[in-house]
Design an enzyme around this catalytic site. Structure first.
Site, PDB file in Angstrom:
ATOM      1  N   GLU A 180      33.673  53.006  36.267  1.00  0.00           N
ATOM      2  CA  GLU A 180      35.031  52.491  36.413  1.00  0.00           C
ATOM      3  C   GLU A 180      35.792  52.714  35.105  1.00  0.00           C
ATOM      4  O   GLU A 180      35.632  51.981  34.138  1.00  0.00           O
ATOM      5  CB  GLU A 180      35.006  51.003  36.764  1.00  0.00           C
ATOM      6  CG  GLU A 180      34.360  50.708  38.113  1.00  0.00           C
ATOM      7  CD  GLU A 180      34.340  49.223  38.430  1.00  0.00           C
ATOM      8  OE1 GLU A 180      35.359  48.700  38.910  1.00  0.00           O
ATOM      9  OE2 GLU A 180      33.298  48.592  38.170  1.00  0.00           O
ATOM     10  N   GLU A 220      25.179  40.477  40.982  1.00  0.00           N
ATOM     11  CA  GLU A 220      25.372  41.683  40.167  1.00  0.00           C
ATOM     12  C   GLU A 220      24.173  41.836  39.244  1.00  0.00           C
ATOM     13  O   GLU A 220      23.707  40.859  38.661  1.00  0.00           O
ATOM     14  CB  GLU A 220      26.606  41.591  39.253  1.00  0.00           C
ATOM     15  CG  GLU A 220      27.952  41.649  39.881  1.00  0.00           C
ATOM     16  CD  GLU A 220      29.057  41.511  38.822  1.00  0.00           C
ATOM     17  OE1 GLU A 220      28.890  42.055  37.700  1.00  0.00           O
ATOM     18  OE2 GLU A 220      30.063  40.847  39.103  1.00  0.00           O
ATOM     19  N   LYS A 277      37.970  49.823  33.309  1.00  0.00           N
ATOM     20  CA  LYS A 277      37.378  48.583  32.812  1.00  0.00           C
ATOM     21  C   LYS A 277      37.720  48.382  31.335  1.00  0.00           C
ATOM     22  O   LYS A 277      37.710  49.328  30.544  1.00  0.00           O
ATOM     23  CB  LYS A 277      35.854  48.597  32.983  1.00  0.00           C
ATOM     24  CG  LYS A 277      35.354  48.325  34.378  1.00  0.00           C
ATOM     25  CD  LYS A 277      35.695  46.952  34.824  1.00  0.00           C
ATOM     26  CE  LYS A 277      34.667  45.998  35.214  1.00  0.00           C
ATOM     27  NZ  LYS A 277      33.315  46.236  35.291  1.00  0.00           N
TER      28      LYS A 277
END
Length: 348
Positions: free
Chosen positions: A317, A266, A320
């Site tokens: 998102e 990531e 989150k």
């Protein structure tokens, strides 16, 4: 319950080690498909977005059956995750039960040839330390299960860790793992070495910048645009991304695992919701990462050695938790249009 294991003696006889592949992982650019949101486009539309932009490597964080079925037959390669909460049962079971887990959760929904990696847990050592004792035993059982299917040579197992598993990261040559984590990290590194699998690390210069003012990390250094080089012995560093990776490399060297490759599982930069979080900065960061991957630039410690990288994230998102910026890493809008003009290769 603490599970101990000696990998080399129990699982890897010399005759087997001699047969392990030696080739390095080719430089690959992928993207993370996080799904902690309630407004994402249908998966089939997501696949069309990926194909339109020439993205053929994707990380998903859990083996959701419908998601896997949607990707099956598309030619897109996946890194699929094993949830942290699945580790105790996988660790305490047998290779046969791990085989059943793989068949039920992954291979019943997608052809094995599309699975590039199985990422066992995510940031277990720091995020969910309760699961730490189960990590390597779970990986070993899954590995033995892959061997039963003759897939151990094509599907690699690893476990993405936060870059903060290092207790020292500056300068890179002093990079060292947190001593309190060595009881798990050393068996993990041993497994990765024996199976020619990569150490996976989640690297976020953004958070290093926003939280490390005492270390004087400048925004320009985090965004690859610093005019001042940082000297570390004979090596020079112009950005935090490469310095962070080489700190990991040095830490592995200190543990005796200099040959283990590194995959960035990531990395990304938010385009809103926090200090220095903007479309312009997100483009500057990700664009420079892409250039280094596509150009096989490597790092000062490993020049010319291509680094496999998964950009975070495909979409924002909205589910989150944490800081507001956590919700704003999306490179694409929900309509499939890029939030900024990031080119994934020379053709898009």
């Amino acid at each position: 319950m603490v599970i101990t294991i000696t990998i080399r003696e129990l699982l890897f006889p010399v005759s087997f080690l001699l047969l392990l592949p030696c080739e390095a992982v080719a430089a690959t650019l992928g993207i993370c498909y996080g799904r902690v949101a309630n407004n994402l486009p249908p998966t089939l539309e997501v696949i069309n977005i990926l194909k339109t932009n020439g993205i053929s490597n994707v990380r998903i964080f859990d083996p959701d059956p419908f998601t896997l079925q949607s990707f099956s037959g598309t030619g897109i390669n996946l890194m699929t995750g094993v949830p942290n909460e699945a580790l105790p049962s996988l660790a305490s079971g047998t290779p046969a039960s791990a085989l059943q887990w793989l068949q039920t959760n992954i291979f019943a929904h997608i052809v094995p040839s599309q699975i590039r990696y199985i990422a066992v847990g995510n940031e277990v050592l720091l995020k969910d330390s309760f699961y730490s004792p189960y990590l390597v035993p779970a990986i070993v059982n899954l590995y033995q299960a892959l061997k039963m299917l003759n897939l151990d040579g094509t599907i690699k197992l690893s476990s993405p860790q936060a870059a903060s598993v290092l207790s020292v990261s500056y300068p890179p040559s002093l990079g060292a793992f947190d001593p309190s984590l060595r009881a798990v990290l050393r068996p993990l590194l041993s497994f990765l070495h024996e199976t020619k699998s990569p150490f996976m690390v989640n690297v976020y210069p953004y958070f290093s910048y926003t939280s490390s003012r005492s270390n004087q990390v400048t925004l320009d250094y985090a965004l690859f645009r610093s005019n001042d080089m940082v000297q570390d012995g004979q090596l020079m560093y112009g950005n935090l991304f490469e310095a962070s990776l080489d700190a990991v490399v040095h830490a592995m060297e200190k543990e005796g695992f200099a040959e283990v490759e590194v995959v960035v599982s990531e990395t990304g930069w938010p385009k809103g919701g926090g200090e220095a979080a903007s479309v312009e900065n997100a483009l500057a960061y990700n664009e420079n990462v892409v250039r280094r991957v596509v150009g096989n630039v490597g790092t000062p410690r490993r020049p010319g050695v291509g680094i496999e990288v998964y950009l975070f994230d495909l979409f924002d998102e909205n589910g989150k938790g944490g800081d507001e910026c956590e919700k704003h890493f999306g490179i694409f809008g929900l309509d499939g249009v890029k939030a900024y003009d990031l080119r994934f290769n020379s053709e898009n």
